[in-house]
Scaffold this active site. Structure first.
Site, PDB file in Angstrom:
ATOM      1  N   TRP A  14     -43.988  19.691   1.124  1.00  0.00           N
ATOM      2  CA  TRP A  14     -44.949  18.935   1.918  1.00  0.00           C
ATOM      3  C   TRP A  14     -45.428  17.695   1.177  1.00  0.00           C
ATOM      4  O   TRP A  14     -45.497  16.604   1.747  1.00  0.00           O
ATOM      5  CB  TRP A  14     -46.102  19.845   2.299  1.00  0.00           C
ATOM      6  CG  TRP A  14     -47.015  19.369   3.391  1.00  0.00           C
ATOM      7  CD1 TRP A  14     -48.351  19.637   3.478  1.00  0.00           C
ATOM      8  CD2 TRP A  14     -46.704  18.606   4.562  1.00  0.00           C
ATOM      9  NE1 TRP A  14     -48.884  19.079   4.622  1.00  0.00           N
ATOM     10  CE2 TRP A  14     -47.878  18.436   5.306  1.00  0.00           C
ATOM     11  CE3 TRP A  14     -45.524  18.031   5.047  1.00  0.00           C
ATOM     12  CZ2 TRP A  14     -47.935  17.716   6.502  1.00  0.00           C
ATOM     13  CZ3 TRP A  14     -45.572  17.317   6.242  1.00  0.00           C
ATOM     14  CH2 TRP A  14     -46.762  17.165   6.952  1.00  0.00           C
ATOM     15  N   ARG A  33     -46.593  18.556 -12.002  1.00  0.00           N
ATOM     16  CA  ARG A  33     -46.918  18.999 -13.364  1.00  0.00           C
ATOM     17  C   ARG A  33     -45.669  19.298 -14.185  1.00  0.00           C
ATOM     18  O   ARG A  33     -45.704  19.323 -15.412  1.00  0.00           O
ATOM     19  CB  ARG A  33     -47.838  20.221 -13.324  1.00  0.00           C
ATOM     20  CG  ARG A  33     -47.205  21.478 -12.772  1.00  0.00           C
ATOM     21  CD  ARG A  33     -48.147  22.671 -12.872  1.00  0.00           C
ATOM     22  NE  ARG A  33     -49.268  22.566 -11.939  1.00  0.00           N
ATOM     23  CZ  ARG A  33     -50.521  22.284 -12.306  1.00  0.00           C
ATOM     24  NH1 ARG A  33     -50.801  22.057 -13.569  1.00  0.00           N
ATOM     25  NH2 ARG A  33     -51.474  22.237 -11.408  1.00  0.00           N
ATOM     26  N   GLY A 140     -52.326  19.728  10.962  1.00  0.00           N
ATOM     27  CA  GLY A 140     -51.717  19.625  12.278  1.00  0.00           C
ATOM     28  C   GLY A 140     -50.326  20.220  12.302  1.00  0.00           C
ATOM     29  O   GLY A 140     -49.802  20.663  11.271  1.00  0.00           O
ATOM     30  N   SER A 142     -46.757  20.495  11.864  1.00  0.00           N
ATOM     31  CA  SER A 142     -45.834  19.647  11.099  1.00  0.00           C
ATOM     32  C   SER A 142     -44.970  20.484  10.169  1.00  0.00           C
ATOM     33  O   SER A 142     -45.484  21.311   9.424  1.00  0.00           O
ATOM     34  CB  SER A 142     -46.625  18.628  10.271  1.00  0.00           C
ATOM     35  OG  SER A 142     -47.683  19.267   9.566  1.00  0.00           O
ATOM     36  N   ALA A 144     -42.371  19.962   6.996  1.00  0.00           N
ATOM     37  CA  ALA A 144     -42.119  18.940   5.981  1.00  0.00           C
ATOM     38  C   ALA A 144     -40.780  18.235   6.194  1.00  0.00           C
ATOM     39  O   ALA A 144     -40.690  17.009   6.083  1.00  0.00           O
ATOM     40  CB  ALA A 144     -42.170  19.570   4.592  1.00  0.00           C
ATOM     41  N   LYS A 195     -53.567  30.512  12.005  1.00  0.00           N
ATOM     42  CA  LYS A 195     -52.264  30.381  12.690  1.00  0.00           C
ATOM     43  C   LYS A 195     -51.130  30.943  11.845  1.00  0.00           C
ATOM     44  O   LYS A 195     -50.119  31.431  12.385  1.00  0.00           O
ATOM     45  CB  LYS A 195     -52.017  28.923  13.076  1.00  0.00           C
ATOM     46  CG  LYS A 195     -51.936  27.947  11.907  1.00  0.00           C
ATOM     47  CD  LYS A 195     -50.532  27.702  11.412  1.00  0.00           C
ATOM     48  CE  LYS A 195     -50.521  26.776  10.210  1.00  0.00           C
ATOM     49  NZ  LYS A 195     -49.146  26.491   9.739  1.00  0.00           N
ATOM     50  N   SER A 258     -40.478  27.800  10.202  1.00  0.00           N
ATOM     51  CA  SER A 258     -41.739  28.416   9.783  1.00  0.00           C
ATOM     52  C   SER A 258     -41.509  29.561   8.806  1.00  0.00           C
ATOM     53  O   SER A 258     -40.832  30.541   9.122  1.00  0.00           O
ATOM     54  CB  SER A 258     -42.493  28.938  11.008  1.00  0.00           C
ATOM     55  OG  SER A 258     -43.550  29.791  10.635  1.00  0.00           O
TER      56      SER A 258
END
Length: 335
Positions: A14, A33, A140, A142, A144, A195, A258
């Protein structure tokens, strides 16, 4: 012409996707990092670990030193985007404070509750940076990979600070990305957290072959659960029918990209949670925050039967089909 300086903290899928979008218009620095990852990004112009196959813009720069990245976003006309998961947000806020380099304006994009404290992201930020005010959440529906590919997407920035909303809008609202603004931080964050849990439920139902009717029922009744909890925590009911509630729920519950839906599908196939998470290789926030969601709901007297069923499967050894049967046996009620 590059119009503003933006630092993105976190080079997962993301963070990388958002940095790629920002770098088209702005002087953008992506921090990780892991120095080896930074070197790999600079050499290959691709994040093979988290977003393989997507070419990154030539103007995007990479940095392993946090102080340098924070310095890039210090000015009042700059923006910092925190793209760490919920589990890493508090530590990054402390690092900014300890380095005395808190950006003038920043937003986070993580979704969920902190597992041990049950805090929402804005509560963690307020605890670690009590003297700072210009911050908010960007959220929202989305994925990536689609954002990195330049496909259309609509997101919402929520903040009590008009300056933060304006900076975020100026940074992100271009190309195929549309940004809406608001001030219901609690509602946006609760939608983003719950969600993920509900997406596990729809994945289980789909994996069991229960059909599209069952999926639609889970999404709509899940939305009711989300809204009840959000309002109990101080969010506004209308937020949950917008992008960060219903929109994000539809995408996460039905989209094949997802991670949380994937967890549900694999649970329905009989795989153990440990094996699923080991193979996933990425964060599935629904698993991380499910207990916190249910605990808060019980504490507030909020009925969340779908969330209870998900937790029973994840943590109590209940078979997915038995959990669904339990939902079907519930007493009839008015909608």
């Amino acid at each position: 012409m590059l119009s503003m300086k933006v630092a993105v903290l976190g080079a997962g899928a993301w963070g990388t996707a958002l940095a790629a979008h920002l770098a088209v218009r702005h002087d953008t620095l992506l921090w990780a990092r892991d120095a080896a990852l930074v070197a790999e990004l600079a050499a290959r112009r691709e994040n093979a670990r988290y977003l393989g196959g997507v070419a990154l813009p030539p103007g995007l720069r990479y940095e392993a030193d946090l102080a340098t990245a924070l310095s890039h976003a210090q000015a009042d006309d700059a923006l910092c985007v925190i793209a760490a998961p919920v589990a890493g947000l508090r530590a990054l806020c402390r690092a900014m404070r300890d380095a005395r380099r808190v950006p003038a304006h920043f937003v986070w994009v993580c979704k969920g509750f902190e597992a041990d404290t049950r805090r929402l992201p804005h509560q963690m930020v307020a605890e670690e940076l009590p003297d700072h005010a210009s911050y908010g959440v960007l959220s929202g529906p989305s994925f990536a990979r689609e954002v990195a590919q330049g496909l259309p997407v609509a997101l919402t920035v929520a903040s009590a600070s008009a300056a933060c909303r304006e900076r975020t809008l100026a940074a992100f609202h271009h190309g195929a990305m549309r940004i809406y603004t608001g001030d219901d931080v609690v509602g946006v964050e609760v939608g983003g957290a719950v969600k993920n849990v509900l997406a596990i439920a729809t994945g289980i139902a789909d994996g069991l072959g229960l059909g599209l009717n069952a999926r639609a029922a889970l999404v709509t009744r899940g939305l009711a659960e989300m809204s009840r909890l959000g309002v109990a925590l101080g969010g506004r009911a209308e937020t949950f029918t917008g992008l960060t509630g219903l929109g994000d729920l539809i995408l996460t519950a039905t989209g094949d990209l997802s991670r949380n839906r994937s967890v549900g599908l694999q649970l329905a196939a009989g795989r153990s949670l440990d094996d699923i998470l080991a193979a996933l290789g990425h964060v599935a926030e629904g698993v991380r925050c499910a207990r916190a969601v249910l605990s808060i709901a019980r504490e507030r007297g909020v009925d969340m039967p779908i969330t209870e069923a998900v937790c029973a499967v994840l943590f109590d050894g209940v078979a997915p089909r038995d959990a669904v049967s339990g939902l079907l046996r519930r007493d009839a009620k008015a909608e």
